[in-house]
Design an enzyme around this catalytic site. Structure first.
Site, short mmCIF file in Angstrom:
data_model
loop_
_atom_site.label_atom_id
_atom_site.label_comp_id
_atom_site.label_asym_id
_atom_site.label_seq_id
_atom_site.Cartn_x
_atom_site.Cartn_y
_atom_site.Cartn_z
N LYS A 1 -6.15 62.75 -24.19
CA LYS A 1 -6.12 61.31 -23.85
C LYS A 1 -7.09 60.54 -24.74
CE LYS A 1 -4.50 62.17 -19.18
NZ LYS A 1 -4.70 62.16 -17.71
N GLN B 1 -9.61 62.08 -13.51
CA GLN B 1 -8.76 63.24 -13.78
C GLN B 1 -8.73 64.13 -12.55
OE1 GLN B 1 -6.94 63.42 -16.54
NE2 GLN B 1 -6.08 65.44 -16.18
N ASP C 1 -3.57 54.84 -13.66
CA ASP C 1 -2.82 56.01 -13.20
C ASP C 1 -1.83 55.63 -12.10
OD1 ASP C 1 -3.15 58.49 -14.39
OD2 ASP C 1 -5.04 58.91 -13.38
N1 L34 Z 1 -5.71 61.39 -12.82
N2 L34 Z 1 -4.99 63.53 -13.29
C1 L34 Z 1 -4.85 62.21 -13.42
N3 L34 Z 1 -3.84 61.64 -14.15
C2 L34 Z 1 -2.94 62.43 -14.77
O1 L34 Z 1 -1.92 61.87 -15.42
C3 L34 Z 1 -3.09 63.82 -14.71
N4 L34 Z 1 -2.27 64.71 -15.38
C4 L34 Z 1 -1.92 65.97 -14.71
C5 L34 Z 1 -3.23 66.64 -14.29
N5 L34 Z 1 -4.18 65.69 -13.74
C6 L34 Z 1 -4.11 64.35 -13.93
C7 L34 Z 1 -2.12 64.82 -16.70
O2 L34 Z 1 -2.54 64.01 -17.50
C8 L34 Z 1 -1.20 66.71 -15.80
N6 L34 Z 1 -1.41 65.95 -17.02
C9 L34 Z 1 -0.93 66.33 -18.29
C10 L34 Z 1 -1.08 65.54 -19.40
C11 L34 Z 1 -0.60 65.93 -20.64
C12 L34 Z 1 0.03 67.11 -20.79
C13 L34 Z 1 0.20 67.92 -19.69
C14 L34 Z 1 -0.27 67.53 -18.45
C15 L34 Z 1 0.52 67.51 -22.14
O3 L34 Z 1 0.52 66.73 -23.04
N7 L34 Z 1 0.95 68.77 -22.32
C16 L34 Z 1 1.41 69.28 -23.59
C17 L34 Z 1 0.83 70.64 -23.83
C18 L34 Z 1 -0.65 70.66 -23.76
C19 L34 Z 1 -1.29 72.00 -24.03
O4 L34 Z 1 -1.12 72.49 -25.15
O5 L34 Z 1 -1.94 72.54 -23.12
C20 L34 Z 1 2.93 69.33 -23.58
O6 L34 Z 1 3.51 69.32 -24.66
O7 L34 Z 1 3.51 69.44 -22.51
#
Ligand code: L34
Length: 284
Positions: free
Chosen positions: A51, A95, A118
């Site tokens: 982020k 988060q 959020d």
């Molecule tokens: N307050 N908490 C708050 N807001 C959120 O919106 C989140 N979330 C979830 C967990 N807690 C939170 C996220 O941001 C999950 N989450 C999130 C964000 C981004 C990705 C996955 C979950 C993401 O970009 N994933 C990549 C892979 C990342 C890696 O390599 O580990 C993808 O391509 O899916």
């Protein structure tokens, strides 16, 4: 079968965000995002890092307030109060998950609804259900953007949402109903999950269980959105869908990684710009 490429779409959205940020800067406003990160959950650190990086790439000012697992609720609340008052910060997110000794609801309700990028505050959630202008939670909002990008019509469609969390399933339901889809929402107490997924034109799943959705559970031509993100013992990231087999039956499907995850981050940037724009309007 078409893969809905969240990575590609998120880059496109970031370009647009970058332009919006430049416009705001011309007016003397730099969009600002504060993130509160508690404890040392590696996944949370990864997501928050992503982020911050995305903010940097788009010109959004961002600051991460990191706290140890042992922080008290009182200290967290006073940090939120401080950020709520800071005119340079337009968006604030906590988060999740928070440590068990902290009352998450109480914390989320302390965030100023105007800075709630959020969309987790009950005020914004209520407005979302009513179909009013609001901050919608980033993950379900990102799914809606994917539908738009791939010209997927929602009106009259039968959609099955698997997972009824406040962060994903419930706001997803609201967005879909407001787009005139017919929505089934399934959860851990659902008697016969397959009966619901099998009849759906669109299946959206976010529960955190690898291979929960298998090929026999969906109909031919189904559209599948996989919000799950699971790390297997060998370190591989997978969603909740048996991608290899389900994709053979699907007309559209999102991959993991590279599907909904990057869209979540793109929507956070979009919501932060929106918060800064609202702030600019009110300052007039
Ligand atoms: N307050 N908490 C708050 N807001 C959120 O919106 C989140 N979330 C979830 C967990 N807690 C939170 C996220 O941001 C999950 N989450 C999130 C964000 C981004 C990705 C996955 C979950 C993401 O970009 N994933 C990549 C892979 C990342 C890696 O390599 O580990 C993808 O391509 O899916």
């Amino acid at each position: 079968m078409t893969i809905m490429d969240g990575k590609k779409l998120s880059s496109k959205i970031k370009e647009k965000v970058k332009k919006d940020v430049e416009e705001l800067k011309k007016k003397g406003i730099t969009p600002g995002l504060a993130v509160i990160l508690v404890g040392d959950d590696p996944a949370s650190h990864t997501y928050v890092g992503m982020k911050s990086k995305a903010c940097k790439e788009t010109g959004i000012y961002s600051v991460v307030h990191e706290f140890p697992e042992s922080i008290s609720e009182k200290e967290l609340l006073s940090t939120i109060d401080m950020i709520n008052e800071n005119p340079n910060i337009h968006g604030l997110l906590i988060q999740l998950p928070l440590p068990k000794h902290i009352d998450t609801t109480k914390i989320l309700e302390r965030v100023s609804p105007q800075k709630d990028v959020d969309g987790f505050h009950p005020y914004n959630m209520g407005r979302l259900v009513e179909g009013l202008d609001t901050f919608a939670p980033c993950t379900p909002l990102g799914v809606m953007e994917l539908f738009k990008e791939y010209d997927i019509e929602l009106k009259g469609k039968d959609v099955c949402v698997v997972g009824a969390s406040n962060i994903v399933g419930k706001p997803m339901w609201a967005l879909l109903v407001n787009a005139w889809a017919t929505v089934d929402i399934c959860h851990i107490e659902t008697k016969d999950l397959k009966a619901h997924t099998k009849r759906a034109d669109i299946v959206i799943v976010g529960v955190g269980k690898p291979n929960l959705i298998t090929e026999d559970m969906v109909k031919e031509g189904v559209i599948v959105v996989d919000i799950g993100i699971n790390k297997l013992p060998d370190g591989k990231l997978v969603g909740d869908v048996d991608f290899e087999n389900v994709s053979k039956k699907a007309s559209y499907i999102t991959p993991v990684p590279g599907g909904v995850g990057p869209m979540t981050i793109a929507m956070l940037l979009k919501n932060t710009v929106k918060a800064a724009k609202n702030f600019a309007k009110e300052a007039k």
